[in-house]
Design an enzyme around this catalytic site. Structure first.
Site, PDB file in Angstrom:
ATOM      1  N   ARG A   1     118.443  -4.766   8.564  1.00  0.00           N
ATOM      2  CA  ARG A   1     119.981  -5.068   8.801  1.00  0.00           C
ATOM      3  C   ARG A   1     120.445  -6.763   9.008  1.00  0.00           C
ATOM      4  O   ARG A   1     121.496  -6.294   9.078  1.00  0.00           O
ATOM      5  CB  ARG A   1     120.553  -4.419  10.094  1.00  0.00           C
ATOM      6  CG  ARG A   1     120.125  -2.380   9.828  1.00  0.00           C
ATOM      7  CD  ARG A   1     120.690  -1.944  11.719  1.00  0.00           C
ATOM      8  NE  ARG A   1     119.122  -1.415  11.847  1.00  0.00           N
ATOM      9  CZ  ARG A   1     118.459  -1.012  12.704  1.00  0.00           C
ATOM     10  NH1 ARG A   1     119.957   0.037  13.623  1.00  0.00           N
ATOM     11  NH2 ARG A   1     117.536  -1.138  13.306  1.00  0.00           N
TER      12      ARG A   1
ATOM     13  N   ASP B   1     129.711   5.865   6.897  1.00  0.00           N
ATOM     14  CA  ASP B   1     130.598   4.494   6.889  1.00  0.00           C
ATOM     15  C   ASP B   1     129.873   4.079   5.313  1.00  0.00           C
ATOM     16  O   ASP B   1     129.715   4.541   4.111  1.00  0.00           O
ATOM     17  CB  ASP B   1     129.711   3.295   7.702  1.00  0.00           C
ATOM     18  CG  ASP B   1     127.869   3.357   6.871  1.00  0.00           C
ATOM     19  OD1 ASP B   1     127.502   2.724   6.078  1.00  0.00           O
ATOM     20  OD2 ASP B   1     127.747   3.098   8.449  1.00  0.00           O
TER      21      ASP B   1
ATOM     22  N   ARG C   1     132.373  -1.176  14.723  1.00  0.00           N
ATOM     23  CA  ARG C   1     131.704  -1.270  15.936  1.00  0.00           C
ATOM     24  C   ARG C   1     132.268  -1.518  16.718  1.00  0.00           C
ATOM     25  O   ARG C   1     132.633  -2.970  16.859  1.00  0.00           O
ATOM     26  CB  ARG C   1     130.344  -1.557  14.810  1.00  0.00           C
ATOM     27  CG  ARG C   1     128.903  -1.962  15.610  1.00  0.00           C
ATOM     28  CD  ARG C   1     128.206  -2.895  15.130  1.00  0.00           C
ATOM     29  NE  ARG C   1     127.290  -1.768  14.367  1.00  0.00           N
ATOM     30  CZ  ARG C   1     126.558  -0.380  14.217  1.00  0.00           C
ATOM     31  NH1 ARG C   1     126.959  -0.323  16.076  1.00  0.00           N
ATOM     32  NH2 ARG C   1     126.720   0.324  14.048  1.00  0.00           N
TER      33      ARG C   1
ATOM     34  N   ASP D   1     122.901  10.051   6.268  1.00  0.00           N
ATOM     35  CA  ASP D   1     122.561   8.205   6.364  1.00  0.00           C
ATOM     36  C   ASP D   1     120.935   7.950   6.365  1.00  0.00           C
ATOM     37  O   ASP D   1     119.897   8.604   6.113  1.00  0.00           O
ATOM     38  CB  ASP D   1     122.826   8.109   8.195  1.00  0.00           C
ATOM     39  CG  ASP D   1     122.834   6.803   8.076  1.00  0.00           C
ATOM     40  OD1 ASP D   1     122.795   5.878   7.453  1.00  0.00           O
ATOM     41  OD2 ASP D   1     123.369   5.987   9.065  1.00  0.00           O
TER      42      ASP D   1
ATOM     43  N   LYS E   1     134.702   3.049  10.374  1.00  0.00           N
ATOM     44  CA  LYS E   1     134.204   2.749  11.582  1.00  0.00           C
ATOM     45  C   LYS E   1     134.418   1.438  11.973  1.00  0.00           C
ATOM     46  O   LYS E   1     134.264   0.444  11.262  1.00  0.00           O
ATOM     47  CB  LYS E   1     132.896   3.662  12.042  1.00  0.00           C
ATOM     48  CG  LYS E   1     131.914   2.748  11.317  1.00  0.00           C
ATOM     49  CD  LYS E   1     130.248   3.435  11.973  1.00  0.00           C
ATOM     50  CE  LYS E   1     129.371   2.772  10.848  1.00  0.00           C
ATOM     51  NZ  LYS E   1     127.858   2.755  11.518  1.00  0.00           N
TER      52      LYS E   1
ATOM     53  N   GLY F   1     123.902   7.390  17.544  1.00  0.00           N
ATOM     54  CA  GLY F   1     125.407   6.592  17.756  1.00  0.00           C
ATOM     55  C   GLY F   1     127.009   7.135  16.953  1.00  0.00           C
ATOM     56  O   GLY F   1     127.903   8.150  17.611  1.00  0.00           O
ATOM     57  N   THR F   2     125.844   6.402  15.917  1.00  0.00           N
ATOM     58  CA  THR F   2     126.580   6.694  14.954  1.00  0.00           C
ATOM     59  C   THR F   2     127.469   7.975  14.400  1.00  0.00           C
ATOM     60  O   THR F   2     128.333   8.585  14.044  1.00  0.00           O
ATOM     61  CB  THR F   2     125.784   6.086  13.382  1.00  0.00           C
ATOM     62  OG1 THR F   2     126.166   4.325  13.610  1.00  0.00           O
ATOM     63  CG2 THR F   2     127.224   6.137  12.177  1.00  0.00           C
TER      64      THR F   2
ATOM     65  N   GLU G   1      97.747 -10.546  22.479  1.00  0.00           N
ATOM     66  CA  GLU G   1      97.769 -11.121  20.862  1.00  0.00           C
ATOM     67  C   GLU G   1      97.290  -9.663  21.073  1.00  0.00           C
ATOM     68  O   GLU G   1      96.233  -8.766  20.927  1.00  0.00           O
ATOM     69  CB  GLU G   1      96.906 -12.157  20.987  1.00  0.00           C
ATOM     70  CG  GLU G   1      97.566 -13.577  21.469  1.00  0.00           C
ATOM     71  CD  GLU G   1      96.845 -14.499  21.931  1.00  0.00           C
ATOM     72  OE1 GLU G   1      95.232 -14.310  21.175  1.00  0.00           O
ATOM     73  OE2 GLU G   1      97.142 -15.907  21.893  1.00  0.00           O
TER      74      GLU G   1
END
Length: 297
Positions: A83, A156, A181, A205, A179, A212-213, A26
């Site tokens: 996201r 993208d 996914r 970006d 792209k 990865g992108t 905590e």
């Protein structure tokens, strides 16, 4: 530390507090100086570990509220859960809205962030929201180091507007990658809109998480005839484990990110970190003077 850099820009001291953990995990926080009737700015990115940093921010805000702070502003340079701004299925949460509700529930009246993943998140708040952008800061760092014949690449469709701002700074064309996914960490570039043949590329970006992108983008651009002179620029360098390996490509000359997220692995020759402390400090000066941030950039 970003908070210290902002305080240095403003010529003030960082407020004293402690953040600790009980044996069961905590969070335990304590303010070490009074905040009664004071304007309080809490600086905390909700970066990995996201939940820990979010709860720390909530606990500190609640401590300030209960200590009778006049107003609490949360400076969240990187807003985690951004996201998760919509449902992809019928039984999924909109976690960005949950995070917004939590921040308001503990008394935060104003949120300052940088390059939100999706602009509509501002609408999740009843509190005032100011979303700053690091694009001018990144452009100033890049201007004298970009190769000729440049194309700005959006990885993208969702980053098209972001890429357009960079392209306007450099007078360069915009190229968009489409792209698909495959999973939470893997994507596949299906086609390229724009010509990159014999061009150097600047991939932009809002964040780099697993890398990865970007790695897929680099491969697709080289296969389309781009010169092996690729620069990557992003506001938020999450750089999760494995990201460096994916970005360690001979065609990638430089990876430029800001310090919205604390980066541990700085022993990386291609990595360049630029501070957004002057940007945030400039915004805070205007807030304290009841001014506008319209002339900040």
């Amino acid at each position: 530390m970003l908070a210290e850099a902002i305080a240095y820009e403003l010529d003030v001291q960082v407020g004293a507090c402690t953040v600790d953990r009980f044996p069961d995990g905590e969070v335990a926080v304590q303010l070490l100086e009074p905040v009664r009737r004071k304007e309080v700015f809490l600086v905390q990115s909700t970066s990995p570990p996201v939940n820990d940093h979010l709860v720390e921010l909530l606990a500190l805000a609640d401590a300030c509220r209960r200590a009778a702070a006049a107003r609490i502003t949360a400076i969240v340079p990187y807003f985690g859960y951004a996201r998760a701004d919509k449902r992809h299925g019928r039984r999924e949460p909109i976690t960005a809205r949950v995070a917004a509700d939590l921040l308001e529930a503990v008394g935060i009246a104003h949120v300052v962030t940088v390059d939100l993943h999706t602009p509509q998140i501002e609408g999740f708040f009843h509190a005032a929201v100011d979303s700053l952008t690091a694009v001018p800061t990144l452009c100033r760092e890049l201007r004298d180091r970009l190769p000729p014949g440049l194309a700005v690449v959006s990885p993208d469709v969702g980053r098209m507007r972001f890429a357009t701002e960079f392209a306007r700074c450099f007078g360069a064309p915009v190229v968009v990658l489409h792209k698909r996914r495959e999973s939470g960490t893997e994507t596949e570039v299906t086609h390229i809109v724009g010509d990159v043949s014999r061009r150097a590329c600047l991939i932009v970006d809002d964040m780099i998480s697993t890398g990865g992108t970007v790695a897929e983008s680099v491969t697709a651009l080289l296969e389309a005839g781009a010169r092996p002179e690729i620069i990557v620029a992003a506001t938020h360098g999450l750089l999760l484990p494995g990201a460096r390996d994916k970005l360690d490509h001979p065609a990638v000359r430089e990876v430029l990110v800001t310090d919205t997220v604390a980066i541990d692995d700085r022993n990386w020759p291609q990595l360049r970190i630029v501070s957004i402390a002057p940007l945030i400090a400039g915004a805070l000066e205007r807030f304290l003077a009841d001014g506008s941030i319209g002339d900040l950039y």
